[in-house]
Write a protein that holds these residues in place. Sequence first.
Motif, PDB file in Angstrom:
ATOM      1  N   THR A  25      62.760   3.597  66.519  1.00  5.83           N
ATOM      2  CA  THR A  25      62.629   2.559  65.489  1.00  5.83           C
ATOM      3  C   THR A  25      63.999   2.028  65.087  1.00  5.83           C
ATOM      4  N   VAL A  71      58.922  -2.762  63.604  1.00  2.96           N
ATOM      5  CA  VAL A  71      59.525  -1.631  62.884  1.00  2.96           C
ATOM      6  C   VAL A  71      58.878  -1.500  61.513  1.00  2.96           C
ATOM      7  N   VAL A  89      55.430   0.060  61.894  1.00  2.00           N
ATOM      8  CA  VAL A  89      55.470   1.487  62.226  1.00  2.00           C
ATOM      9  C   VAL A  89      55.737   2.318  60.976  1.00  2.00           C
ATOM     10  N   LYS A  90      56.603   1.825  60.097  1.00  2.00           N
ATOM     11  CA  LYS A  90      56.933   2.578  58.887  1.00  2.00           C
ATOM     12  C   LYS A  90      55.803   2.566  57.866  1.00  2.00           C
TER      13      LYS A  90
END
Length: 68
Positions: free
Chosen positions: A3, A57, A60-61
């Motif tokens: 990431t 990103v 994903v977080k």
Amino acid sequence: MMTKLRLVLGWVMIALGLYVAAHPLWSHARPVTTSRWLDMAFAAVFLLRGAMNLRGVRRVKGAPPLSS
């Protein structure tokens, strides 16, 4: 690790896209590549790809989406 790499590459691609798009402003309309159209195509691809990396990103977080 992955990431962080996507995040850095996203920002680098956006910076490169902005540079290619803005270069004719201070270089007396001289393109970076052989033609102005090719410059704009490269700028668009780099800006979009950088934005996609940053969006990936963020997804994903587990952060909420930017728009909706």
